[in-house]
Design a protein around this motif. Structure first.
Motif, PDB file in Angstrom:
ATOM      1  N   LEU A   1       3.848  10.749   7.232  1.00 42.13           N
ATOM      2  CA  LEU A   1       2.825   9.760   6.906  1.00 42.13           C
ATOM      3  C   LEU A   1       1.740   9.740   7.979  1.00 42.13           C
ATOM      4  O   LEU A   1       0.541   9.718   7.663  1.00 42.13           O
ATOM      5  CB  LEU A   1       3.472   8.382   6.778  1.00 42.13           C
ATOM      6  CG  LEU A   1       2.532   7.180   6.696  1.00 42.13           C
ATOM      7  CD1 LEU A   1       1.632   7.261   5.469  1.00 42.13           C
ATOM      8  CD2 LEU A   1       3.330   5.877   6.684  1.00 42.13           C
ATOM      9  N   GLU A   2       2.142   9.764   9.239  1.00 40.74           N
ATOM     10  CA  GLU A   2       1.164   9.758  10.337  1.00 40.74           C
ATOM     11  C   GLU A   2       0.255  10.983  10.249  1.00 40.74           C
ATOM     12  O   GLU A   2      -0.955  10.902  10.473  1.00 40.74           O
ATOM     13  CB  GLU A   2       1.887   9.718  11.680  1.00 40.74           C
ATOM     14  CG  GLU A   2       0.945   9.571  12.864  1.00 40.74           C
ATOM     15  CD  GLU A   2       1.677   9.394  14.182  1.00 40.74           C
ATOM     16  OE1 GLU A   2       0.998   9.105  15.178  1.00 40.74           O
ATOM     17  OE2 GLU A   2       2.925   9.546  14.211  1.00 40.74           O
TER      18      GLU A   2
ATOM     19  N   ALA B   1      -6.232  17.533  12.688  1.00 40.71           N
ATOM     20  CA  ALA B   1      -5.154  16.564  12.455  1.00 40.71           C
ATOM     21  C   ALA B   1      -3.816  17.014  13.049  1.00 40.71           C
ATOM     22  O   ALA B   1      -2.823  16.293  12.968  1.00 40.71           O
ATOM     23  CB  ALA B   1      -4.992  16.324  10.957  1.00 40.71           C
ATOM     24  N   GLY B   2      -3.793  18.211  13.623  1.00 36.84           N
ATOM     25  CA  GLY B   2      -2.563  18.718  14.220  1.00 36.84           C
ATOM     26  C   GLY B   2      -1.561  19.233  13.206  1.00 36.84           C
ATOM     27  O   GLY B   2      -0.345  19.225  13.450  1.00 36.84           O
TER      28      GLY B   2
ATOM     29  N   LEU C   1       2.635   6.048  -0.241  1.00 37.55           N
ATOM     30  CA  LEU C   1       1.929   4.841  -0.669  1.00 37.55           C
ATOM     31  C   LEU C   1       2.694   3.591  -0.229  1.00 37.55           C
ATOM     32  O   LEU C   1       2.107   2.642   0.306  1.00 37.55           O
ATOM     33  CB  LEU C   1       1.797   4.852  -2.200  1.00 37.55           C
ATOM     34  CG  LEU C   1       0.898   3.810  -2.848  1.00 37.55           C
ATOM     35  CD1 LEU C   1      -0.539   3.983  -2.398  1.00 37.55           C
ATOM     36  CD2 LEU C   1       0.986   3.932  -4.365  1.00 37.55           C
ATOM     37  N   ALA C   2       4.001   3.597  -0.423  1.00 32.75           N
ATOM     38  CA  ALA C   2       4.824   2.433  -0.073  1.00 32.75           C
ATOM     39  C   ALA C   2       4.933   2.262   1.438  1.00 32.75           C
ATOM     40  O   ALA C   2       4.764   1.154   1.966  1.00 32.75           O
ATOM     41  CB  ALA C   2       6.207   2.572  -0.697  1.00 32.75           C
ATOM     42  N   GLN C   3       5.199   3.344   2.141  1.00 24.36           N
ATOM     43  CA  GLN C   3       5.499   3.240   3.570  1.00 24.36           C
ATOM     44  C   GLN C   3       4.252   3.104   4.444  1.00 24.36           C
ATOM     45  O   GLN C   3       4.353   2.701   5.602  1.00 24.36           O
ATOM     46  CB  GLN C   3       6.336   4.451   3.992  1.00 24.36           C
ATOM     47  CG  GLN C   3       7.701   4.480   3.329  1.00 24.36           C
ATOM     48  CD  GLN C   3       8.440   5.785   3.530  1.00 24.36           C
ATOM     49  OE1 GLN C   3       8.364   6.398   4.595  1.00 24.36           O
ATOM     50  NE2 GLN C   3       9.159   6.233   2.503  1.00 24.36           N
ATOM     51  N   TRP C   4       3.081   3.405   3.911  1.00 22.70           N
ATOM     52  CA  TRP C   4       1.841   3.215   4.663  1.00 22.70           C
ATOM     53  C   TRP C   4       1.574   1.734   4.928  1.00 22.70           C
ATOM     54  O   TRP C   4       1.117   1.339   5.991  1.00 22.70           O
ATOM     55  CB  TRP C   4       0.667   3.839   3.891  1.00 22.70           C
ATOM     56  CG  TRP C   4      -0.649   3.773   4.633  1.00 22.70           C
ATOM     57  CD1 TRP C   4      -0.857   4.068   5.955  1.00 22.70           C
ATOM     58  CD2 TRP C   4      -1.930   3.432   4.094  1.00 22.70           C
ATOM     59  NE1 TRP C   4      -2.190   3.920   6.273  1.00 22.70           N
ATOM     60  CE2 TRP C   4      -2.868   3.527   5.145  1.00 22.70           C
ATOM     61  CE3 TRP C   4      -2.368   3.071   2.825  1.00 22.70           C
ATOM     62  CZ2 TRP C   4      -4.227   3.257   4.972  1.00 22.70           C
ATOM     63  CZ3 TRP C   4      -3.724   2.804   2.640  1.00 22.70           C
ATOM     64  CH2 TRP C   4      -4.639   2.901   3.700  1.00 22.70           C
ATOM     65  N   ARG C   5       1.901   0.905   3.944  1.00 22.33           N
ATOM     66  CA  ARG C   5       1.536  -0.512   4.032  1.00 22.33           C
ATOM     67  C   ARG C   5       2.719  -1.467   3.979  1.00 22.33           C
ATOM     68  O   ARG C   5       2.538  -2.678   3.976  1.00 22.33           O
ATOM     69  CB  ARG C   5       0.580  -0.857   2.882  1.00 22.33           C
ATOM     70  CG  ARG C   5      -0.812  -0.289   3.056  1.00 22.33           C
ATOM     71  CD  ARG C   5      -1.642  -0.513   1.820  1.00 22.33           C
ATOM     72  NE  ARG C   5      -3.075  -0.534   2.100  1.00 22.33           N
ATOM     73  CZ  ARG C   5      -4.025  -0.619   1.181  1.00 22.33           C
ATOM     74  NH1 ARG C   5      -3.691  -0.673  -0.094  1.00 22.33           N
ATOM     75  NH2 ARG C   5      -5.300  -0.648   1.513  1.00 22.33           N
TER      76      ARG C   5
ATOM     77  N   PHE D   1      -0.816   3.249   9.924  1.00 17.04           N
ATOM     78  CA  PHE D   1      -1.745   4.107  10.663  1.00 17.04           C
ATOM     79  C   PHE D   1      -3.129   3.960  10.044  1.00 17.04           C
ATOM     80  O   PHE D   1      -3.242   3.790   8.830  1.00 17.04           O
ATOM     81  CB  PHE D   1      -1.305   5.583  10.609  1.00 17.04           C
ATOM     82  CG  PHE D   1       0.107   5.812  11.064  1.00 17.04           C
ATOM     83  CD1 PHE D   1       0.442   5.757  12.413  1.00 17.04           C
ATOM     84  CD2 PHE D   1       1.110   6.067  10.142  1.00 17.04           C
ATOM     85  CE1 PHE D   1       1.750   5.958  12.833  1.00 17.04           C
ATOM     86  CE2 PHE D   1       2.422   6.265  10.553  1.00 17.04           C
ATOM     87  CZ  PHE D   1       2.748   6.211  11.906  1.00 17.04           C
ATOM     88  N   PRO D   2      -4.202   4.039  10.843  1.00 12.27           N
ATOM     89  CA  PRO D   2      -5.543   3.888  10.271  1.00 12.27           C
ATOM     90  C   PRO D   2      -5.921   5.045   9.350  1.00 12.27           C
ATOM     91  O   PRO D   2      -5.648   6.213   9.660  1.00 12.27           O
ATOM     92  CB  PRO D   2      -6.458   3.842  11.513  1.00 12.27           C
ATOM     93  CG  PRO D   2      -5.666   4.475  12.612  1.00 12.27           C
ATOM     94  CD  PRO D   2      -4.233   4.209  12.315  1.00 12.27           C
TER      95      PRO D   2
END
Length: 280
Positions: free
Chosen positions: A267-268, A254-255, A175-179, A214-215
């Protein structure tokens, strides 16, 4: 302890106003004004900013923020006992401190603040994580704040900056590192506080990104991450079977190997999985 302003030392303030820390309010006071000024400096150049502070208590960090040049500080304090001490600070810094008595979980601070806005707080232990999650999940992004400089229990701080493969890695890290960019900028031992808590503390500085790293759709990402970490010991194909009936196909898209566990996925990878789940 050298003075940072003309006001009395914090021990004197606490004695004068009988401000014994209350466990029920998650209070642990920092009394070293050099230390509170050091924490304030971790928030960056405050001279052109309004600063939101939650739980100022007797005002140690408040004085640090003001002495470091904050344009204005809005302090929200639940403990009515602290109001006289905070009023003395407001008098010493005319027009630069506004204090609101109330619960930070119930007050919208935006009506009192002018951008640019930063948040700096020695958060009460019992509401710290909830406030962080709220700041990281507004309806619109970017948020109203430029940065968050927050004191947590060290264990919580480690969860915010954790990397895949570690035991601390989970929903809070994602949550923190996404944004935001998140880093621990200061560690504090229990004896820095009065009364000393049973755990160490740390200051985390988060800088808001202009857009997520990342989107992904926020609601879908949250649903996928929650399901994955609610059963973190299970392989993803089992932990996520309630998310989509063909979850193995979507993991492949998604690999991600269906046999991996949540803490192994970056996260990616989670963002790629959220996009795969959201696809028709």
């Amino acid at each position: 302890m050298s003075a940072i302003d003309s006001l009395p030392p914090l021990r004197d303030v606490i004695n004068t106003h009988d401000l014994r820390a209350r466990k029920s309010l998650g209070q642990n006071f920092l009394l070293d004004l050099n230390l509170t000024a050091k924490i304030a400096r971790q928030a960056g150049d405050l001279t052109g900013c309004d600063v939101l502070e939650i739980g100022p208590g007797p005002g140690g960090l408040t004085r640090g923020l003001l002495s470091e040049g904050a344009r204005r500080v809005l302090a929200i304090e639940k403990d009515a006992r602290c109001m006289p001490a905070l009023a003395e600070i407001a008098e010493a810094y005319p027009g630069r401190l506004q204090v609101i008595e109330g619960d930070a979980l119930e007050i919208d601070p935006l009506q009192y603040l002018t951008p640019p806005i930063r948040v700096a707080a020695n958060l009460p232990y019992n509401v710290g994580t909830e406030l962080l999650v709220r700041w990281l999940t507004p309806k619109d992004w970017p948020p109203y704040w430029q940065s968050l400089t927050l004191m947590f229990q060290r264990e919580v701080a480690q969860r915010i900056v954790a990397e895949p493969g570690s035991k601390a890695y989970g929903r809070l890290a994602l949550l923190a590192q996404w944004r935001a960019d998140a880093q621990i900028v200061l560690n504090l031992p229990p004896e820095a506080f009065t009364p000393p808590p049973k755990v160490s503390s740390a200051v985390v500085h988060l800088t808001a990104l202009a857009q997520p790293r990342f989107p992904a759709d926020a609601a879908v990402l949250n649903r996928v991450v929650a399901a994955a970490f609610n059963q973190r010991r299970k392989m993803l194909r089992a932990a996520l079977k309630g998310v989509a009936p063909d979850i193995e196909d979507r993991l492949a898209t998604a690999g991600i190997k269906p046999t991996e566990r949540a803490e192994q996925v970056s996260l990616e990878g989670f963002c790629a999985l959220a996009r795969a789940v959201a696809a028709p």
